[in-house]
Motif scaffolding. Structure first.
Motif, mmCIF file in Angstrom:
data_model
loop_
_atom_site.group_PDB
_atom_site.id
_atom_site.type_symbol
_atom_site.label_atom_id
_atom_site.label_comp_id
_atom_site.label_asym_id
_atom_site.label_seq_id
_atom_site.Cartn_x
_atom_site.Cartn_y
_atom_site.Cartn_z
ATOM 1 N N LEU A 48 0.847 -1.191 0.000
ATOM 2 C CA LEU A 48 0.000 0.000 0.000
ATOM 3 C C LEU A 48 0.881 1.239 0.000
ATOM 4 C CD1 LEU A 48 -2.999 1.069 0.262
ATOM 5 C CD2 LEU A 48 -2.542 1.259 2.725
ATOM 6 N N HIS A 68 -1.383 3.941 -9.783
ATOM 7 C CA HIS A 68 -2.536 3.100 -10.112
ATOM 8 C C HIS A 68 -2.261 2.283 -11.367
ATOM 9 C CE1 HIS A 68 -6.489 2.418 -12.119
ATOM 10 N NE2 HIS A 68 -6.810 2.007 -10.916
ATOM 11 N N ARG A 73 -1.903 -0.147 -4.894
ATOM 12 C CA ARG A 73 -3.040 0.402 -4.160
ATOM 13 C C ARG A 73 -2.593 1.642 -3.400
ATOM 14 N NH1 ARG A 73 -5.128 -5.578 -2.256
ATOM 15 N NH2 ARG A 73 -6.264 -6.028 -4.186
ATOM 16 N N LEU A 75 -3.856 4.792 -0.761
ATOM 17 C CA LEU A 75 -4.776 5.473 0.138
ATOM 18 C C LEU A 75 -4.299 6.911 0.280
ATOM 19 C CD1 LEU A 75 -7.146 5.417 2.241
ATOM 20 C CD2 LEU A 75 -5.394 4.928 3.973
ATOM 21 N N THR A 95 -7.489 4.103 -4.009
ATOM 22 C CA THR A 95 -8.315 3.060 -3.414
ATOM 23 C C THR A 95 -9.187 3.632 -2.304
ATOM 24 O OG1 THR A 95 -6.501 1.507 -3.850
ATOM 25 C CG2 THR A 95 -8.243 0.740 -2.398
ATOM 26 N N ALA A 114 -8.103 -0.741 2.438
ATOM 27 C CA ALA A 114 -7.412 -0.399 1.189
ATOM 28 C C ALA A 114 -6.467 -1.513 0.764
ATOM 29 C CB ALA A 114 -6.655 0.912 1.360
ATOM 30 N N GLY A 117 -8.117 -4.068 -1.067
ATOM 31 C CA GLY A 117 -8.688 -3.632 -2.335
ATOM 32 C C GLY A 117 -10.071 -3.039 -2.230
ATOM 33 N N GLN A 118 -10.524 -2.726 -1.016
ATOM 34 C CA GLN A 118 -11.839 -2.133 -0.820
ATOM 35 C C GLN A 118 -11.721 -0.615 -0.754
ATOM 36 O OE1 GLN A 118 -14.140 -4.040 2.399
ATOM 37 N NE2 GLN A 118 -12.553 -5.618 2.483
ATOM 38 N N CYS A 119 -12.652 0.051 -1.375
ATOM 39 C CA CYS A 119 -12.644 1.514 -1.371
ATOM 40 C C CYS A 119 -13.115 2.028 -0.016
ATOM 41 C CB CYS A 119 -13.539 2.056 -2.475
ATOM 42 S SG CYS A 119 -13.552 3.872 -2.572
#
Length: 215
Positions: A48, A68, A73, A75, A95, A114, A117-119
């Protein structure tokens, strides 16, 4: 796990690094500018990237889509809680998006999501994104500071003649500028432009930059 912290403030990187290494057992990498961050991210492939937008030089919005596109990923951790920054960051491939006022527990939750992979968008910012969806879907990054002044005055219900007098320019200049704003924002009628101006939250800046262009 590896987390790359990208922020030009040493004390911010130190505090975040301590929090993340202690709470998550993460290996912390650091960068203070966009070239270093870009090179380090591509070489080390962190799990990340925690990215500040207000970096010197090209800035975080230049770096974000490149990270990206490299499959990383990101944040965004920004000083800006305004939804227009969040919308631009998410559109560029972030993300998630949180402000620097977020609490430690919520930040850790954002980082975990994040990395999966979740927003994740900070709750207050997410509410504003929803409330101003129509406004945020427009390309406000094309507007100049003078354009923004005119939008603000329209939102206050002022006529073009009144705006011209306030700005010290001719009615024709303001009318022509309003026409160009409509083209930039993809609206055909002045009534639609006024509706967008009214919906725009007070105090927004455009695209994270100060633009001193004049008509």
């Amino acid at each position: 796990m590896k987390i790359l912290l990208v922020d030009d403030h040493t004390v911010v990187r130190a505090g975040l690094g301590q929090l993340l290494s202690t709470a998550l057992g993460a290996t912390i990498l650091e960068a203070a500018d966009t070239p270093t961050a870009h090179d380090l991210a591509l070489r080390t492939r962190p799990d990340l990237v925690v990215l500040d937008l207000g970096l010197p030089g090209a800035g975080g919005l230049w770096l974000l889509p490149r990270l990206h596109d490299a499959g990383l990923r990101v944040l965004v951790l920004s000083m800006h809680a305004d939804p227009i920054y969040a919308r631009r960051a998410l559109d560029a491939g972030a993300t998630g998006y949180v402000s620097k006022t977020i609490g430690p527990d919520d930040l850790l939750d954002a980082i975990r999501q994040a990395m999966d992979g979740q927003c994740y968008v900070e709750s207050g910012i997410a509410s504003m994104l929803s409330e101003h969806r129509d406004v945020l879907g427009r390309d406000f990054g094309r507007l100049t500071a003078r354009d923004l002044d005119i939008m603000r005055f329209l939102g206050e219900g002022r006529s073009l003649s009144d705006i011209a007098a306030t700005l010290g320019v001719s009615y024709k200049t303001v009318a022509n500028t309003a026409g160009m704003i409509k083209t930039k924002l993809g609206v055909a009628r002045t009534a639609d432009l006024v509706r967008l101006a009214i919906a725009m939250p007070v105090g927004w800046t455009i695209g994270g930059r100060e633009n001193r262009e004049t008509v």
